[in-house]
Write a protein that holds these residues in place. Structure first.
Motif, PDB file in Angstrom:
ATOM      1  N   LYS A   1      -1.673  10.287   7.447  1.00  0.00           N
ATOM      2  CA  LYS A   1      -2.273  11.608   7.676  1.00  0.00           C
ATOM      3  C   LYS A   1      -3.599  11.479   8.421  1.00  0.00           C
ATOM      4  O   LYS A   1      -3.887  12.260   9.349  1.00  0.00           O
ATOM      5  N   LYS A   2      -4.386  10.472   8.054  1.00  0.00           N
ATOM      6  CA  LYS A   2      -5.709  10.296   8.647  1.00  0.00           C
ATOM      7  C   LYS A   2      -5.613   9.968  10.133  1.00  0.00           C
ATOM      8  O   LYS A   2      -6.421  10.459  10.946  1.00  0.00           O
ATOM      9  N   PHE A   3      -4.622   9.166  10.546  1.00  0.00           N
ATOM     10  CA  PHE A   3      -4.536   8.719  11.939  1.00  0.00           C
ATOM     11  C   PHE A   3      -3.333   9.302  12.684  1.00  0.00           C
ATOM     12  O   PHE A   3      -3.102   8.931  13.835  1.00  0.00           O
ATOM     13  N   ASN A   4      -2.586  10.151  11.995  1.00  0.00           N
ATOM     14  CA  ASN A   4      -1.434  10.791  12.624  1.00  0.00           C
ATOM     15  C   ASN A   4      -0.463   9.750  13.209  1.00  0.00           C
ATOM     16  O   ASN A   4      -0.123   9.759  14.401  1.00  0.00           O
ATOM     17  N   ILE A   5      -0.038   8.846  12.368  1.00  0.00           N
ATOM     18  CA  ILE A   5       0.886   7.782  12.777  1.00  0.00           C
ATOM     19  C   ILE A   5       1.984   7.654  11.728  1.00  0.00           C
ATOM     20  O   ILE A   5       1.919   8.244  10.638  1.00  0.00           O
TER      21      ILE A   5
ATOM     22  N   THR B   1       3.242  -3.152   9.402  1.00  0.00           N
ATOM     23  CA  THR B   1       2.387  -4.125   8.684  1.00  0.00           C
ATOM     24  C   THR B   1       3.240  -4.999   7.767  1.00  0.00           C
ATOM     25  O   THR B   1       4.028  -4.481   6.971  1.00  0.00           O
ATOM     26  N   SER B   2       3.052  -6.335   7.888  1.00  0.00           N
ATOM     27  CA  SER B   2       3.729  -7.284   7.007  1.00  0.00           C
ATOM     28  C   SER B   2       2.686  -7.945   6.113  1.00  0.00           C
ATOM     29  O   SER B   2       1.684  -8.490   6.608  1.00  0.00           O
ATOM     30  N   VAL B   3       2.917  -7.906   4.798  1.00  0.00           N
ATOM     31  CA  VAL B   3       1.979  -8.487   3.835  1.00  0.00           C
ATOM     32  C   VAL B   3       2.753  -9.299   2.808  1.00  0.00           C
ATOM     33  O   VAL B   3       3.973  -9.195   2.690  1.00  0.00           O
ATOM     34  N   TYR B   4       2.008 -10.123   2.072  1.00  0.00           N
ATOM     35  CA  TYR B   4       2.611 -10.933   0.998  1.00  0.00           C
ATOM     36  C   TYR B   4       3.056 -10.015  -0.145  1.00  0.00           C
ATOM     37  O   TYR B   4       2.476  -8.948  -0.362  1.00  0.00           O
ATOM     38  N   HIS B   5       4.074 -10.476  -0.888  1.00  0.00           N
ATOM     39  CA  HIS B   5       4.670  -9.586  -1.897  1.00  0.00           C
ATOM     40  C   HIS B   5       3.714  -9.189  -3.019  1.00  0.00           C
ATOM     41  O   HIS B   5       3.905  -8.169  -3.680  1.00  0.00           O
ATOM     42  N   ASN B   6       2.635  -9.977  -3.235  1.00  0.00           N
ATOM     43  CA  ASN B   6       1.726  -9.632  -4.331  1.00  0.00           C
ATOM     44  C   ASN B   6       0.828  -8.429  -4.021  1.00  0.00           C
ATOM     45  O   ASN B   6       0.033  -8.008  -4.848  1.00  0.00           O
ATOM     46  N   LEU B   7       0.980  -7.860  -2.804  1.00  0.00           N
ATOM     47  CA  LEU B   7       0.207  -6.660  -2.440  1.00  0.00           C
ATOM     48  C   LEU B   7       1.002  -5.374  -2.644  1.00  0.00           C
ATOM     49  O   LEU B   7       0.513  -4.284  -2.308  1.00  0.00           O
ATOM     50  N   SER B   8       2.202  -5.489  -3.225  1.00  0.00           N
ATOM     51  CA  SER B   8       3.041  -4.295  -3.399  1.00  0.00           C
ATOM     52  C   SER B   8       2.384  -3.254  -4.310  1.00  0.00           C
ATOM     53  O   SER B   8       2.612  -2.059  -4.170  1.00  0.00           O
ATOM     54  N   GLY B   9       1.547  -3.709  -5.226  1.00  0.00           N
ATOM     55  CA  GLY B   9       0.874  -2.785  -6.125  1.00  0.00           C
ATOM     56  C   GLY B   9      -0.342  -2.110  -5.500  1.00  0.00           C
ATOM     57  O   GLY B   9      -0.911  -1.183  -6.088  1.00  0.00           O
ATOM     58  N   TYR B  10      -0.756  -2.577  -4.304  1.00  0.00           N
ATOM     59  CA  TYR B  10      -1.918  -2.017  -3.624  1.00  0.00           C
ATOM     60  C   TYR B  10      -1.506  -1.068  -2.487  1.00  0.00           C
ATOM     61  O   TYR B  10      -2.117  -0.030  -2.297  1.00  0.00           O
ATOM     62  N   PHE B  11      -0.499  -1.487  -1.722  1.00  0.00           N
ATOM     63  CA  PHE B  11       0.006  -0.610  -0.663  1.00  0.00           C
ATOM     64  C   PHE B  11       1.002   0.381  -1.276  1.00  0.00           C
ATOM     65  O   PHE B  11       2.218   0.272  -1.106  1.00  0.00           O
ATOM     66  N   THR B  12       0.491   1.358  -1.991  1.00  0.00           N
ATOM     67  CA  THR B  12       1.331   2.350  -2.674  1.00  0.00           C
ATOM     68  C   THR B  12       1.764   3.453  -1.708  1.00  0.00           C
ATOM     69  O   THR B  12       1.262   3.564  -0.583  1.00  0.00           O
ATOM     70  N   LYS B  13       2.687   4.278  -2.153  1.00  0.00           N
ATOM     71  CA  LYS B  13       3.137   5.417  -1.344  1.00  0.00           C
ATOM     72  C   LYS B  13       1.976   6.356  -1.031  1.00  0.00           C
ATOM     73  O   LYS B  13       1.877   6.902   0.071  1.00  0.00           O
ATOM     74  N   GLU B  14       1.088   6.517  -2.021  1.00  0.00           N
ATOM     75  CA  GLU B  14      -0.056   7.399  -1.837  1.00  0.00           C
ATOM     76  C   GLU B  14      -0.992   6.856  -0.748  1.00  0.00           C
ATOM     77  O   GLU B  14      -1.494   7.624   0.092  1.00  0.00           O
ATOM     78  N   LYS B  15      -1.230   5.530  -0.783  1.00  0.00           N
ATOM     79  CA  LYS B  15      -2.113   4.926   0.216  1.00  0.00           C
ATOM     80  C   LYS B  15      -1.481   5.015   1.597  1.00  0.00           C
ATOM     81  O   LYS B  15      -2.168   5.268   2.598  1.00  0.00           O
ATOM     82  N   LYS B  16      -0.171   4.803   1.669  1.00  0.00           N
ATOM     83  CA  LYS B  16       0.552   4.878   2.935  1.00  0.00           C
ATOM     84  C   LYS B  16       0.420   6.285   3.552  1.00  0.00           C
ATOM     85  O   LYS B  16       0.112   6.446   4.730  1.00  0.00           O
ATOM     86  N   LYS B  17       0.653   7.316   2.731  1.00  0.00           N
ATOM     87  CA  LYS B  17       0.563   8.694   3.207  1.00  0.00           C
ATOM     88  C   LYS B  17      -0.861   9.038   3.645  1.00  0.00           C
ATOM     89  O   LYS B  17      -1.076   9.768   4.624  1.00  0.00           O
ATOM     90  N   GLU B  18      -1.843   8.493   2.926  1.00  0.00           N
ATOM     91  CA  GLU B  18      -3.246   8.752   3.257  1.00  0.00           C
ATOM     92  C   GLU B  18      -3.578   8.241   4.652  1.00  0.00           C
ATOM     93  O   GLU B  18      -4.227   8.936   5.449  1.00  0.00           O
ATOM     94  N   ILE B  19      -3.121   7.041   4.980  1.00  0.00           N
ATOM     95  CA  ILE B  19      -3.400   6.451   6.296  1.00  0.00           C
ATOM     96  C   ILE B  19      -2.619   7.195   7.393  1.00  0.00           C
ATOM     97  O   ILE B  19      -3.142   7.458   8.491  1.00  0.00           O
TER      98      ILE B  19
END
Length: 470
Positions: free
Chosen positions: A446-450, A426-444
């Motif tokens: 784990k949920k989809f096994n990817i 996933t490529s996003v604009y730099h102002n989303l760095s505070g939203y796509f956190t490590k915790e959110k990344k791990k959550e996705i």
């Protein structure tokens, strides 16, 4: 009022500025003026007849067909059909969506006169000539000069107190130009330019130099010699040659921010905000730091007076036209409102474009309109932002983040049923760095096994890019 015209040649293009009391009022760029069609005369060919619009679409040899209304023709419209060749003049430049507006009612301007070959024996006199005796003199001259009932004449402001022989000479020159246009039109059989204005310098002198001009300033030796000859006809004119960039010498660069800024500061501390749409321009006046007066009404009135003068200047400087609404600070006193309108009337006398003042609406907005035949300066100097599409706004990071997560989860739910997706990039604009956190990344993950890889190099803050791999 001290009026000066400044010619700068210290760049690849010549630039000209009009100053009034050392304040920038109008600016012109040689290459931009050359691209304008307004005033040019063409041999055109009718491509389409559109009765529903009471108009013709006319090929004049440019990228877009011109638009000729029935009321701007000089013949019975039933005699015009697809394939007919006609001589037309560009009445108003087009834009990115539509072609130029055309007319068959030709006018050829000079320094003192405007010659109208189809003027129907009319004689017009500039509204800026106030003397009744001078108007009578010019009207008598017009009656002498007009030889047939077809042609007409307009006396420009510069014609005031000009002798008969000078006016007659220019009238004959303008008639010769028209005769040459007619002869040229007979020799060609395709849409083509028949006549355009003289060079840029001559155009500026004709349109902007008048008896009220005190000084011409230039940094070019050839222009200096040329302008010195003008003093024969303009006795009070001073011509100055400077050794550095004339725009720098006169302080014009420091004033150019007024051309580009959305907010314009007033001397007392007030602020004007300019918002422009395609058909409407709105000025909002705010007292801001102006707290010097002894009551609200006086503060409002003083700020509004300053704003009225500055807005009239901005209309000329940015070449704003169409419907204009001004949201002044509320005033209770009707006399104060009338004074604001008077300021606009006085400033409109300095403007070549016609300004119509409707007055204050029931909601307290001052409504006026300004006629323009050429594009506004911002449409020539700026291009639309590819990100916000001219709105001046982008989506908040929170909205884009939620949209991206929703698409990501919905797509993975569907794709996992059909394909064995292992990786997502996933490529996003730099102002989303505070939203796509490590915790959110791990959550996705784990949920989809990817395996989810995120980078913050996407150039558009309104969108994102998602790529799936098996």
């Amino acid at each position: 009022m001290k009026k000066a015209i400044v010619f700068s040649t210290y760049s690849e293009e010549m630039r000209v500025a009009l100053l009034e009391d050392e304040k920038l009022m109008e600016i012109f760029f040689e290459d931009l003026e050359a691209n304008k069609l307004s005033g040019k005369i063409f041999l055109g060919r009718i491509e389409n007849v559109v009765p529903a619009l009471e108009s013709f679409f006319v090929n004049i040899g440019t990228k877009k067909n011109g638009f000729l209304r029935y009321k701007d023709t000089i013949v019975d419209t039933d005699t015009l059909h697809r394939g007919s060749f006609i001589i037309v003049q560009v009445k108003k430049d087009g834009n990115s969506r539509k072609g130029p507006q055309l007319t068959m009612r030709i006018d050829i301007p000079g320094r003192y006169l405007v010659y109208m070959p189809y003027g129907e024996n009319s004689i017009g006199i500039s509204k800026k000539i106030f003397s009744s005796s001078e108007k009578d003199r010019l009207r008598e001259i017009g009656e002498i000069l007009i030889e047939n009932e077809e042609e007409g004449i307009i006396f420009r402001t510069n014609s005031e107190n000009v002798d008969f022989d000078t006016l007659k000479e220019e009238f004959e020159n303008l008639k010769n130009i028209w005769d040459n246009i007619l002869e040229k039109a007979k020799t060609i059989n395709k849409p083509k330019l028949l006549f355009e204005e003289e060079n840029f310098v001559e155009y500026i002198l004709r349109e902007k130099l008048d008896i009220y001009t005190n000084e011409i300033i230039t940094d070019d030796s050839k222009l200096f010699r040329k302008f010195n000859k003008l003093k024969e006809n303009y006795k009070n004119l001073k011509v100055r040659k400077v050794d550095i960039d004339a725009f720098s010498w006169t302080g014009i660069y420091e004033q150019l921010d007024d051309l580009f800024s959305r907010k314009v500061e007033l001397p007392s501390g007030g602020i004007i905000t300019v918002d422009k749409t395609e058909a409407l321009t709105v000025f909002d006046v705010d007292s801001a730091g102006n707290v010097l007066e002894n009551n609200v009404e006086n503060t409002s009135f003083k700020t509004n007076l300053e704003a009225a003068k500055e807005i009239a200047r901005q209309l000329r400087l940015r070449n704003i036209a169409g419907i204009i609404l001004i949201d002044f600070i509320d005033m209770k006193n009707d006399y104060h409102k009338e004074e604001i309108i008077n300021v606009f009337r006085n400033e409109a006398m300095k403007d070549k474009a016609r300004i119509y003042i409707s007055g204050f609406t029931k909601l307290g907005l001052l409504e006026l309109s300004r006629k323009r035949t050429t594009p506004s300066i911002d449409s020539l100097l700026f291009t639309q932002c590819p990100i916000c599409q001219g709105t001046g706004k982008i989506a908040s990071p929170r909205i884009v983040f939620r949209r991206a997560i929703k698409e990501l989860e919905e797509s993975l739910t569907d794709l996992k049923k059909k394909y064995d997706i292992k990786e997502v990039h996933t490529s996003v604009y730099h102002n989303l760095s505070g939203y796509f956190t490590k915790e959110k990344k791990k959550e996705i993950e784990k949920k989809f096994n990817i395996s989810l890889d995120i980078d913050f190099n996407w150039p558009d803050p309104n969108s994102y890019n998602i790529r799936y791999r098996k």
